[in-house]
Design a protein around this motif. Structure first.
Motif, mmCIF file in Angstrom:
data_model
loop_
_atom_site.group_PDB
_atom_site.id
_atom_site.type_symbol
_atom_site.label_atom_id
_atom_site.label_comp_id
_atom_site.label_asym_id
_atom_site.label_seq_id
_atom_site.Cartn_x
_atom_site.Cartn_y
_atom_site.Cartn_z
ATOM 1 N N ARG A 5 37.316 40.267 34.126
ATOM 2 C CA ARG A 5 37.695 38.982 34.711
ATOM 3 C C ARG A 5 36.949 37.829 34.057
ATOM 4 O O ARG A 5 37.475 36.730 33.936
ATOM 5 C CB ARG A 5 37.382 38.981 36.210
ATOM 6 C CG ARG A 5 38.345 39.823 37.033
ATOM 7 C CD ARG A 5 37.847 39.894 38.439
ATOM 8 N NE ARG A 5 38.734 40.624 39.324
ATOM 9 C CZ ARG A 5 38.395 40.956 40.564
ATOM 10 N NH1 ARG A 5 37.210 40.626 41.031
ATOM 11 N NH2 ARG A 5 39.234 41.608 41.323
ATOM 12 N N ARG A 45 34.564 43.126 36.712
ATOM 13 C CA ARG A 45 34.030 41.766 36.640
ATOM 14 C C ARG A 45 33.948 41.286 35.197
ATOM 15 O O ARG A 45 34.249 40.137 34.906
ATOM 16 C CB ARG A 45 32.642 41.716 37.273
ATOM 17 C CG ARG A 45 32.668 41.242 38.706
ATOM 18 C CD ARG A 45 31.342 40.656 39.135
ATOM 19 N NE ARG A 45 30.257 41.607 39.080
ATOM 20 C CZ ARG A 45 29.951 42.448 40.060
ATOM 21 N NH1 ARG A 45 30.667 42.464 41.163
ATOM 22 N NH2 ARG A 45 28.949 43.276 39.948
ATOM 23 N N ASN A 98 44.837 41.571 37.830
ATOM 24 C CA ASN A 98 43.373 41.470 37.771
ATOM 25 C C ASN A 98 42.730 42.019 39.056
ATOM 26 O O ASN A 98 41.577 41.757 39.344
ATOM 27 C CB ASN A 98 42.917 40.035 37.484
ATOM 28 C CG ASN A 98 43.338 39.054 38.556
ATOM 29 O OD1 ASN A 98 44.019 39.420 39.518
ATOM 30 N ND2 ASN A 98 42.925 37.823 38.416
ATOM 31 N N ARG A 99 43.520 42.736 39.810
ATOM 32 C CA ARG A 99 43.067 43.433 41.012
ATOM 33 C C ARG A 99 42.475 42.519 42.068
ATOM 34 O O ARG A 99 41.572 42.907 42.802
ATOM 35 C CB ARG A 99 42.086 44.550 40.643
ATOM 36 C CG ARG A 99 42.828 45.858 40.373
ATOM 37 C CD ARG A 99 41.916 46.964 39.936
ATOM 38 N NE ARG A 99 40.922 47.346 40.921
ATOM 39 C CZ ARG A 99 39.901 48.174 40.664
ATOM 40 N NH1 ARG A 99 39.782 48.715 39.466
ATOM 41 N NH2 ARG A 99 39.027 48.470 41.589
ATOM 42 N N LEU A 100 42.979 41.272 42.137
ATOM 43 C CA LEU A 100 42.664 40.473 43.315
ATOM 44 C C LEU A 100 43.315 41.151 44.499
ATOM 45 O O LEU A 100 42.863 41.066 45.629
ATOM 46 C CB LEU A 100 43.215 39.054 43.171
ATOM 47 C CG LEU A 100 42.427 38.093 42.306
ATOM 48 C CD1 LEU A 100 43.070 36.719 42.305
ATOM 49 C CD2 LEU A 100 40.987 37.990 42.755
ATOM 50 N N ASP A 130 49.769 31.547 37.959
ATOM 51 C CA ASP A 130 50.534 31.821 39.175
ATOM 52 C C ASP A 130 51.212 30.546 39.656
ATOM 53 O O ASP A 130 50.592 29.707 40.284
ATOM 54 C CB ASP A 130 49.593 32.363 40.259
ATOM 55 C CG ASP A 130 50.321 32.624 41.553
ATOM 56 O OD1 ASP A 130 51.542 32.845 41.500
ATOM 57 O OD2 ASP A 130 49.675 32.605 42.607
ATOM 58 N N SER A 163 41.795 35.174 32.499
ATOM 59 C CA SER A 163 41.471 34.221 33.541
ATOM 60 C C SER A 163 42.766 33.740 34.171
ATOM 61 O O SER A 163 43.849 34.043 33.696
ATOM 62 C CB SER A 163 40.659 33.076 32.983
ATOM 63 O OG SER A 163 41.285 32.560 31.851
ATOM 64 N N MET A 164 42.624 32.997 35.252
ATOM 65 C CA MET A 164 43.794 32.723 36.083
ATOM 66 C C MET A 164 43.899 31.248 36.437
ATOM 67 O O MET A 164 42.902 30.565 36.645
ATOM 68 C CB MET A 164 43.664 33.573 37.352
ATOM 69 C CG MET A 164 44.898 33.611 38.201
ATOM 70 S SD MET A 164 44.806 35.042 39.298
ATOM 71 C CE MET A 164 46.271 34.774 40.278
ATOM 72 N N PHE A 170 45.867 28.716 39.238
ATOM 73 C CA PHE A 170 46.459 28.885 40.560
ATOM 74 C C PHE A 170 47.453 27.786 40.898
ATOM 75 O O PHE A 170 47.359 26.669 40.392
ATOM 76 C CB PHE A 170 45.355 28.901 41.624
ATOM 77 C CG PHE A 170 44.482 30.113 41.528
ATOM 78 C CD1 PHE A 170 44.768 31.239 42.269
ATOM 79 C CD2 PHE A 170 43.390 30.134 40.682
ATOM 80 C CE1 PHE A 170 43.980 32.366 42.180
ATOM 81 C CE2 PHE A 170 42.588 31.260 40.581
ATOM 82 C CZ PHE A 170 42.890 32.389 41.335
ATOM 83 N N GLN A 171 48.365 28.114 41.815
ATOM 84 C CA GLN A 171 49.404 27.158 42.201
ATOM 85 C C GLN A 171 48.809 25.880 42.781
ATOM 86 O O GLN A 171 49.210 24.785 42.413
ATOM 87 C CB GLN A 171 50.328 27.812 43.233
ATOM 88 C CG GLN A 171 51.461 26.905 43.651
ATOM 89 C CD GLN A 171 52.458 27.615 44.545
ATOM 90 O OE1 GLN A 171 52.253 28.741 44.957
ATOM 91 N NE2 GLN A 171 53.544 26.936 44.855
ATOM 92 N N ARG A 192 48.535 39.238 40.971
ATOM 93 C CA ARG A 192 47.211 39.561 41.499
ATOM 94 C C ARG A 192 46.856 41.027 41.311
ATOM 95 O O ARG A 192 45.686 41.395 41.374
ATOM 96 C CB ARG A 192 47.130 39.159 42.970
ATOM 97 C CG ARG A 192 46.902 37.668 43.135
ATOM 98 C CD ARG A 192 47.181 37.194 44.528
ATOM 99 N NE ARG A 192 46.860 35.785 44.676
ATOM 100 C CZ ARG A 192 47.572 34.785 44.175
ATOM 101 N NH1 ARG A 192 48.659 35.058 43.474
ATOM 102 N NH2 ARG A 192 47.208 33.529 44.355
#
Lengths: 281, 418
Positions: free
Chosen positions: B103, B100, B74-76, B188, B108-109, B111-112, B71
């Protein structure tokens, strides 16, 4: 003891606040009254203009489409009964008061709820105010409402909107806070701005909870609208009040039955709407 | 230049994170810093770089800060100090607008727990990133449909996420991440919430996709087998938030940097990771174009073999020649070897895992030839080398002599399991 009361006179302080408001905030309250009056007149016209049977038909179809056949049947029989008892106009007046109060209540309550969900500081201030609003006896709202807005349906709507506001704020706040972290993270990770996140992710995910708040607001508004019959708001509240003051059991009972029918109809339909938004997700 | 370059990254949670930095520099432990400042050190001075088109796995147990880690990229989560350069630009110095853009278009991401929007159907979920980027409806629909096809979800465009199984939901998550064709994919624990069978299948599909897409993938996992399977390189994060080792799977297995990593890799099935290319040895060859039977016999005698591999002038494998046939050819005075070349030999690519060679090794009397994709001979893997690798993983048993038949049983059993 009385001396102490003279020094810190809680009721007196409140009284002087209201006095000050009536003297200096006239233009502001006149403006609010104008807004409420405009909406209320519009809604009342919508429900009074068409013949009763057409409105009953519309309500029945609505209940059928949104809720179940059973609710639709209840709606048909219930509203025919109201018509038969001769309280049609009063019931529509009450419904208009409720709708006007709820529309204003949600216009104020949902944004406050969103704000509360975004800022812990805001929530810490808003929460005790909501607690205060919900525990203060409903009648107490009537006094400042009358002082600021005179007698009639408009102070009725104002008192109702204040009384029914808390659940809308609370459940909007709760709904948005309950949006799973991963969904919020996903929205941010794909480059959503704060407002895009609110509109495209948070509000839709929180919708079932917000709708539960809307349902609560409507039910509270209905109960308050009846109480505000005491300040001349009109509608079924007047009928019940007449039953109490003149000790006429028949009138009081009939008015009560009409209120119950309206309450069940509103509850089942809004609850079905809220379930539906929940089922989608 | 590396695509992603992380320099001295720290993430500290707590009331006054900056206060903890000098204590870290002094070498205090995580616990001591927590006691002194009330701050938790999640990432402690990570420095590494990730190349373009690499699958880079960050591996650590729960609580090692690996989710925080991804995280930060991407600076979440806002890193406390350090530099994160992407294409030479420091993410940490970017304003909101630029961040932005990164991102939306660059990384891109996945997630679990998928992070899908429950009120949107599959195609609208996949469109999300494009939609917030302001792409027109037709254009984003086209891209979304392409991404859905890529992950094999055709026909489910209109389904709601709640109607899909976990594996399919994660495909939607993957499609959403691929829709804007980003350069970097952050994953992740993307497969951790799936049941084992689906997990393996998704890993295989990701590997397949990667051979087509050539993205830079940064993959977080707590599962070492997963890390070894899909990672080109692996970063091992210790429980103190420190980077313990960065290396290829082979490097980490063969040469663990410290006791922590050693303990970690102890239970790994080496035969799944060690490849034919890694254990192959050189072997003499004869060239069909210039060598005759005599040269072949001499080489076999010199190395004590009863057979020799035959290649052509380009070193492309032709087959194998046995000593008996070489003697026959010599008696018949035939110089050309090609009539006696036995093509019935097993070959393998260098990247094949040893585990996959065991069955073949038992079946054939010749060593297995290692050849590259053009058929060029690279060396051999014999039965002894394979058995040695199998035994290497069984720490205690290597100390006591094992009957050959036992080893064969073991091999047979493994083959049966595979």
């Amino acid at each position: 003891m009385n001396q102490i009361r003279d020094i810190v006179n809680i009721g007196g302080i409140f009284e002087s606040i209201i006095d000050w408001l009536t003297e200096n905030g006239d233009w502001f309250f006149d403006f609010i009254a104008l807004l409420v009056e405009g909406l209320l007149d519009g809604v009342t016209w919508v429900f009074s203009f068409p013949p009763a049977l057409i409105i009953i038909a519309i309500f029945t179809v609505l209940a059928w489409k949104v809720a179940t056949k059973g609710v639709a049947l209840f709606t048909l029989i219930g509203f025919l009964l109201i018509l038969y008892m001769g309280y049609w106009q009063q019931t529509m007046d009450t419904l208009s008061l409720v709708i006007a109060a709820v529309v204003f209540g949600l216009l104020v309550g949902i944004p406050i709820g969103i704000w509360a969900s975004k800022s812990d500081k805001a929530w810490n201030v808003i929460r005790p105010i909501l607690d205060f609003m919900q525990t203060l006896p409903a009648f107490v709202y009537l006094i400042p409402a009358v002082l600021l807005f005179k007698l009639g349906p408009i102070p009725g709507v104002i008192a109702t909107l204040i009384f029914s506001l808390p659940p809308a704020v609370r459940l909007t706040n709760l709904g948005i806070r309950q949006v799973p972290t991963e969904i919020k993270e996903a929205a941010r990770a794909f480059g959503a701005t704060s407002s895009q996140m609110l509109v495209k992710a948070e509000l839709p995910v929180a919708l079932p909870t917000i709708m539960a708040g809307v349902n609560q607001t409507i039910m509270l508004a209905l109960s308050m609208v009846v109480i505000s019959g005491m300040i001349g708001a009109g509608g079924l509240g007047n009928v019940v009040l007449k039953g109490i003051t003149q000790l006429k059991i028949d009138i009081g009972f009939e008015g009560g039955v009409a209120i119950v029918i309206l309450a069940i109809f509103l509850d089942r339909v809004t609850q079905a709407l809220s379930d539906r938004s929940g089922r989608q997700s | 230049m590396a695509l992603v370059e992380v320099r001295d990254l720290h993430k500290i949670f707590g009331p006054n994170p900056r206060k903890a930095i000098p204590l870290i520099k002094k070498g205090l432990t995580k616990q001591e810093i927590l006691k002194k400042t009330g701050c938790t050190v999640a990432i402690n001075g990570a420095s590494f770089s990730i190349e373009k088109k690499e699958t880079f796995v960050v591996m650590g147990l729960s609580g090692s800060g690996k989710s925080t880690f991804i995280r930060c990229l991407n600076r979440l989560i806002e890193p406390t100090t350090g530099e994160i350069l992407i294409d030479g630009k420091d993410i940490m110095k970017m304003d909101k607008e630029t961040l932005r853009e990164v991102r939306r278009y660059k990384m891109s991401m996945v997630f679990q727990h998928f992070g899908l929007l429950p009120h949107r159907n599959v195609v609208n979920n996949v469109e999300f990133g494009l939609e917030v980027g302001g792409m027109t409806k037709d254009e984003r629909r086209e891209k979304a449909v392409r991404a859905i096809k890529l992950v094999g979800l055709e026909g489910f465009e209109q389904s709601m996420p709640s109607e899909l199984s976990g594996g399919m939901q994660q495909r939607v998550g993957l499609a959403r991440a691929l829709a804007n064709d980003p350069e970097i994919l952050l994953m992740d624990e993307a497969f951790s919430a799936l049941d084992p069978l689906i997990r393996t299948q998704m890993q295989d599909e990701l590997l397949d996709l990667q051979t087509k897409m050539h993205k830079t993938i940064i993959f977080i996992t707590h599962d070492l087998d997963e890390a070894l399977k899909i990672g080109d390189r692996i970063l091992i994060l210790g429980p103190d938030g420190r980077v313990r080792q960065v290396g290829t799977p082979e490097e980490i297995l063969a040469d663990p940097a410290d006791d922590y990593v050693k303990k970690f890799v102890q239970n790994v099935d080496r035969t799944r990771v060690i490849t034919a290319g890694l254990i192959k040895r050189r072997s003499p060859t004869v060239c069909v174009a210039k060598d005759g039977p005599e040269a072949a016999m001499r080489l076999m005698e010199k190395h004590g073999h009863s057979h020799i591999f035959v290649v052509n002038a380009d070193r492309v494998l032709q087959g194998i020649l046995s000593i008996d046939d070489a003697v026959k050819l010599k008696k018949e005075k035939v110089r050309d070897l090609s009539s006696k070349i036995n093509t019935d030999v097993y070959t393998t690519l260098p990247e094949t895992a040893v585990a996959d060679l065991m069955a073949t090794a038992l079946e054939t009397r010749f060593p297995i030839a290692v050849i590259d994709q053009d058929g060029v001979f690279q060396g051999i893997v014999d039965r002894a080398a394979i058995i040695r690798e199998v035994n290497e993983g069984m720490d205690d048993q290597t100390l006591t002599p094992t009957a050959l038949s036992d080893i064969h049983d073991e091999l047979n059993e493994r083959e049966g399991n595979a």
